[in-house]
Design a protein around this motif. Sequence first.
Motif, PDB file in Angstrom:
ATOM      1  N   ARG A 160      25.023 -16.768   1.665  1.00 37.44           N
ATOM      2  CA  ARG A 160      24.147 -17.537   2.315  1.00 37.44           C
ATOM      3  C   ARG A 160      22.655 -17.314   2.236  1.00 37.44           C
ATOM      4  O   ARG A 160      21.740 -17.716   2.826  1.00 37.44           O
TER       5      ARG A 160
ATOM      6  N   THR B 175      18.541 -23.020   8.448  1.00 38.36           N
ATOM      7  CA  THR B 175      18.177 -22.137   7.512  1.00 38.36           C
ATOM      8  C   THR B 175      17.103 -21.359   7.845  1.00 38.36           C
ATOM      9  O   THR B 175      15.914 -21.948   8.275  1.00 38.36           O
ATOM     10  N   LEU B 176      17.228 -19.939   7.787  1.00 38.18           N
ATOM     11  CA  LEU B 176      16.171 -19.270   8.337  1.00 38.18           C
ATOM     12  C   LEU B 176      15.194 -18.729   7.198  1.00 38.18           C
ATOM     13  O   LEU B 176      15.834 -18.735   6.014  1.00 38.18           O
TER      14      LEU B 176
ATOM     15  N   VAL C 168      22.826 -20.382   9.721  1.00 42.68           N
ATOM     16  CA  VAL C 168      22.697 -19.037  10.558  1.00 42.68           C
ATOM     17  C   VAL C 168      23.515 -19.348  11.934  1.00 42.68           C
ATOM     18  O   VAL C 168      23.514 -20.391  12.351  1.00 42.68           O
ATOM     19  N   ASP C 169      23.939 -18.190  12.572  1.00 40.65           N
ATOM     20  CA  ASP C 169      24.462 -18.305  13.835  1.00 40.65           C
ATOM     21  C   ASP C 169      24.073 -17.199  14.708  1.00 40.65           C
ATOM     22  O   ASP C 169      23.170 -16.282  14.333  1.00 40.65           O
TER      23      ASP C 169
ATOM     24  N   LEU D 134      17.977 -17.735   4.526  1.00 41.28           N
ATOM     25  CA  LEU D 134      19.415 -17.448   4.976  1.00 41.28           C
ATOM     26  C   LEU D 134      19.901 -18.614   5.576  1.00 41.28           C
ATOM     27  O   LEU D 134      19.489 -19.177   6.537  1.00 41.28           O
TER      28      LEU D 134
ATOM     29  N   ASP E 229      23.132 -13.717  13.638  1.00 38.48           N
ATOM     30  CA  ASP E 229      21.882 -13.504  12.752  1.00 38.48           C
ATOM     31  C   ASP E 229      20.656 -13.183  13.643  1.00 38.48           C
ATOM     32  O   ASP E 229      19.378 -12.806  13.087  1.00 38.48           O
ATOM     33  N   THR E 230      20.773 -13.345  14.902  1.00 40.35           N
ATOM     34  CA  THR E 230      19.644 -12.701  15.546  1.00 40.35           C
ATOM     35  C   THR E 230      19.225 -11.324  15.621  1.00 40.35           C
ATOM     36  O   THR E 230      20.380 -10.513  15.540  1.00 40.35           O
TER      37      THR E 230
ATOM     38  N   VAL F 157      18.435 -16.873  17.003  1.00 42.81           N
ATOM     39  CA  VAL F 157      19.123 -17.935  16.770  1.00 42.81           C
ATOM     40  C   VAL F 157      19.558 -18.313  18.040  1.00 42.81           C
ATOM     41  O   VAL F 157      20.388 -17.815  18.898  1.00 42.81           O
TER      42      VAL F 157
END
Length: 121
Positions: free
Chosen positions: A68, A17-18, A87-88, A84, A91-92, A119
Amino acid sequence: QVQLQESGPGLVKPSQTLSLSCTVSGGSIATGYYYWTWIRQPPGKELEWMGAIHSSGSTYYSPSLKSRISISRDTSKNHFTLRLSSVDLEDTAVYYCARSIYLGTNDYDYRGQGTQVTVSS
């Protein structure tokens, strides 16, 4: 003069999780009629509106992120927070917080300088 400053980790692992915070000075996040907004810009792509929390405390999210994303605030510290989950790599992005009188657009009057989030495992 309103100023916004993003803070949080620059590197997040996939599936984690960000969490980013936006500290606001020069104005209260709980007064007026403003949407305190999170937007992001992935490399080589356009700005993406993610969500917002209104001065009243109501929250609004992009449909593509709704499962998310969570935005909250701490009015005593005059900051609002983005979370968020799951993340994957997509999501960068550079993440920005901003103030707007509009909902769902990238039209704002004040914006932070942005923070890079990558990420990667």
